[in-house]
Scaffold this active site. Structure first.
Site, PDB file in Angstrom:
ATOM      1  N   ASP A 229      85.334 -10.807 -15.887  1.00 35.42           N
ATOM      2  CA  ASP A 229      86.108 -11.611 -14.935  1.00 35.42           C
ATOM      3  C   ASP A 229      86.361 -13.009 -15.512  1.00 35.42           C
ATOM      4  O   ASP A 229      87.046 -13.824 -14.881  1.00 35.42           O
ATOM      5  CB  ASP A 229      85.472 -11.630 -13.534  1.00 35.42           C
ATOM      6  CG  ASP A 229      84.058 -12.168 -13.513  1.00 35.42           C
ATOM      7  OD1 ASP A 229      83.531 -12.533 -14.588  1.00 35.42           O
ATOM      8  OD2 ASP A 229      83.469 -12.235 -12.413  1.00 35.42           O
ATOM      9  N   SER A 230      85.855 -13.259 -16.735  1.00 35.32           N
ATOM     10  CA  SER A 230      86.258 -14.464 -17.478  1.00 35.32           C
ATOM     11  C   SER A 230      87.764 -14.442 -17.719  1.00 35.32           C
ATOM     12  O   SER A 230      88.351 -15.469 -18.080  1.00 35.32           O
ATOM     13  CB  SER A 230      85.505 -14.552 -18.812  1.00 35.32           C
ATOM     14  OG  SER A 230      85.571 -13.326 -19.516  1.00 35.32           O
TER      15      SER A 230
ATOM     16  N   ASP B 172      84.325  -5.548 -15.216  1.00 36.89           N
ATOM     17  CA  ASP B 172      83.544  -6.446 -14.351  1.00 36.89           C
ATOM     18  C   ASP B 172      83.950  -6.271 -12.898  1.00 36.89           C
ATOM     19  O   ASP B 172      85.142  -6.138 -12.591  1.00 36.89           O
ATOM     20  CB  ASP B 172      83.838  -7.899 -14.757  1.00 36.89           C
ATOM     21  CG  ASP B 172      82.592  -8.661 -15.112  1.00 36.89           C
ATOM     22  OD1 ASP B 172      81.485  -8.194 -14.800  1.00 36.89           O
ATOM     23  OD2 ASP B 172      82.740  -9.740 -15.719  1.00 36.89           O
TER      24      ASP B 172
ATOM     25  N   LYS C 146      80.156  -3.627 -14.395  1.00 40.08           N
ATOM     26  CA  LYS C 146      79.086  -4.628 -14.468  1.00 40.08           C
ATOM     27  C   LYS C 146      79.099  -5.448 -13.190  1.00 40.08           C
ATOM     28  O   LYS C 146      80.169  -5.815 -12.704  1.00 40.08           O
ATOM     29  CB  LYS C 146      79.284  -5.543 -15.680  1.00 40.08           C
ATOM     30  CG  LYS C 146      78.275  -6.690 -15.753  1.00 40.08           C
ATOM     31  CD  LYS C 146      78.342  -7.439 -17.062  1.00 40.08           C
ATOM     32  CE  LYS C 146      79.442  -8.460 -17.153  1.00 40.08           C
ATOM     33  NZ  LYS C 146      79.379  -9.537 -16.139  1.00 40.08           N
TER      34      LYS C 146
ATOM     35  N   GLU D  66      76.948  -8.759 -11.062  1.00 43.30           N
ATOM     36  CA  GLU D  66      76.021  -9.878 -11.230  1.00 43.30           C
ATOM     37  C   GLU D  66      74.883  -9.814 -10.212  1.00 43.30           C
ATOM     38  O   GLU D  66      75.121  -9.551  -9.031  1.00 43.30           O
ATOM     39  CB  GLU D  66      76.768 -11.211 -11.076  1.00 43.30           C
ATOM     40  CG  GLU D  66      77.774 -11.455 -12.173  1.00 43.30           C
ATOM     41  CD  GLU D  66      78.416 -12.841 -12.097  1.00 43.30           C
ATOM     42  OE1 GLU D  66      77.988 -13.678 -11.273  1.00 43.30           O
ATOM     43  OE2 GLU D  66      79.369 -13.076 -12.867  1.00 43.30           O
TER      44      GLU D  66
ATOM     45  N   GLU E 155      72.407 -14.017 -19.200  1.00 42.34           N
ATOM     46  CA  GLU E 155      73.240 -15.202 -19.441  1.00 42.34           C
ATOM     47  C   GLU E 155      72.510 -16.485 -19.046  1.00 42.34           C
ATOM     48  O   GLU E 155      71.867 -16.565 -17.988  1.00 42.34           O
ATOM     49  CB  GLU E 155      74.542 -15.101 -18.621  1.00 42.34           C
ATOM     50  CG  GLU E 155      75.424 -16.336 -18.817  1.00 42.34           C
ATOM     51  CD  GLU E 155      76.874 -16.155 -18.407  1.00 42.34           C
ATOM     52  OE1 GLU E 155      77.228 -15.087 -17.888  1.00 42.34           O
ATOM     53  OE2 GLU E 155      77.641 -17.114 -18.622  1.00 42.34           O
TER      54      GLU E 155
HETATM   55  O1  KIV Z   1      83.194 -12.263 -17.550  1.00 43.45           O
HETATM   56  C1  KIV Z   1      82.612 -12.287 -18.634  1.00 43.45           C
HETATM   57  O2  KIV Z   1      83.202 -12.492 -19.709  1.00 43.45           O
HETATM   58  C2  KIV Z   1      81.178 -12.066 -18.617  1.00 43.45           C
HETATM   59  C3  KIV Z   1      80.426 -12.345 -19.885  1.00 43.45           C
HETATM   60  C4  KIV Z   1      80.249 -13.809 -20.062  1.00 43.45           C
HETATM   61  C5  KIV Z   1      79.147 -11.617 -19.919  1.00 43.45           C
HETATM   62  O3  KIV Z   1      80.629 -11.706 -17.625  1.00 43.45           O
END
Ligand code: KIV
Length: 262
Positions: A46-47, A85, A113, A115, A182
């Site tokens: 989600d970056s 994500d 993934k 959190e 992280e």
């Molecule tokens: O969104 C992302 O890129 C991440 C990584 C920093 C692990 O969750």
């Protein structure tokens, strides 16, 4: 066993055997380049909200954004485990978590993934029981940036370190095949790794402290010059090359307005 489960088991089996690499991608060419380079895990993180969509943090990212980018990236990835994500507020309940995971899986992700540590164990278990591999994410949780008033390093006290060890144990017990660690202190990252039965993948948690490493592709290749995390050493200057190429092209293509005649 289907291909996604096989890929996830391959990652799980790396624990205590082989270093694991995870790099982010958000589109077809980047996914394909990373896959062809031999990266183990490609994460459509989600970056994407910051490095591609111009948002200030990940809290603006929606499931529709993620589906769009997972679909594109999946077209380029064959061998790596492709992880999608789950954005903020798409896994607030167990039922919603399974539903959102299914949509990312249908878009082409091999795994999802989410959190959070022990607090998310029930959701991880439900996703895994639905046949979708899951990756955990503990320590500094970027989706909590507004709640916590910034990005805060975790594991500074022994109580925090113990809680992180409990988090990794809960995530692994729930069936995750790997876990992102992280923004924790190097000492905490080592403790987490020692106690984790699944590969720990570190980012901003010290060098040589985890079973594998994570990097955001834009940070690695210098494609987002306005912010580079202190813990990343860029290996290229894509932004500089792009600016130079565009300037050179503008110079070469310059045409005197009076020079074109019929
Ligand atoms: O969104 C992302 O890129 C991440 C990584 C920093 C692990 O969750």
């Amino acid at each position: 066993m289907n291909q996604s489960l096989e890929k996830a088991e391959r990652i799980r089996a790396c624990k205590n055997r082989r270093h694991v690499t995870l790099v982010t991608a958000y589109d077809y060419p980047t996914g394909r380049l990373l896959d062809e380079a031999g990266v183990d895990i490609v994460l459509v993180g989600d970056s994407v909200g910051m490095v591609l969509l111009g948002f200030p943090d990940t809290t603006h990212v929606t499931l529709d954004h993620m589906i769009h980018h997972v679909e594109a990236t999946a077209r380029g990835v064959k061998n790596a485990l492709l992880v999608g994500d789950m954005p903020i507020h798409t896994y607030d309940t167990v039922e919603q978590a399974v539903q959102s995971a299914r949509r990312l899986f249908q878009a082409g992700a091999d795994a999802v993934k989410l959190e959070g540590g022990a607090a998310q164990a029930e959701k991880i278990r439900a996703i895994v029981d639905a046949g979708i591999p899951a990756v955990g994410h503990i320590g500094l949780l970027p989706q909590k940036v507004l709640e916590e008033g910034g990005y805060k390093i975790k594991g500074k006290s022994s109580a925090e370190e113990e809680a992180l060890v409990k988090d990794v144990e809960a995530v692994a017990e729930a069936g995750a095949c790997a876990v992102v660690v992280e923004g924790v202190t190097p000492h905490a990252a080592r403790q987490i790794t020692v106690h984790s039965p699944i590969p720990t993948l570190g980012i901003g948690s010290g060098a040589h402290t985890c079973d594998g490493d994570v990097v955001v592709i834009h940070d690695l290749v210098g494609a987002f010059p306005w912010f580079v995390p202190a813990f990343v050493k860029p290996r290229a200057d894509v932004a500089g090359s792009m600016t130079a190429a565009v300037r050179e092209w503008m110079k070469d293509s310059y045409t005197d307005p009076g020079s074109i005649s019929s």
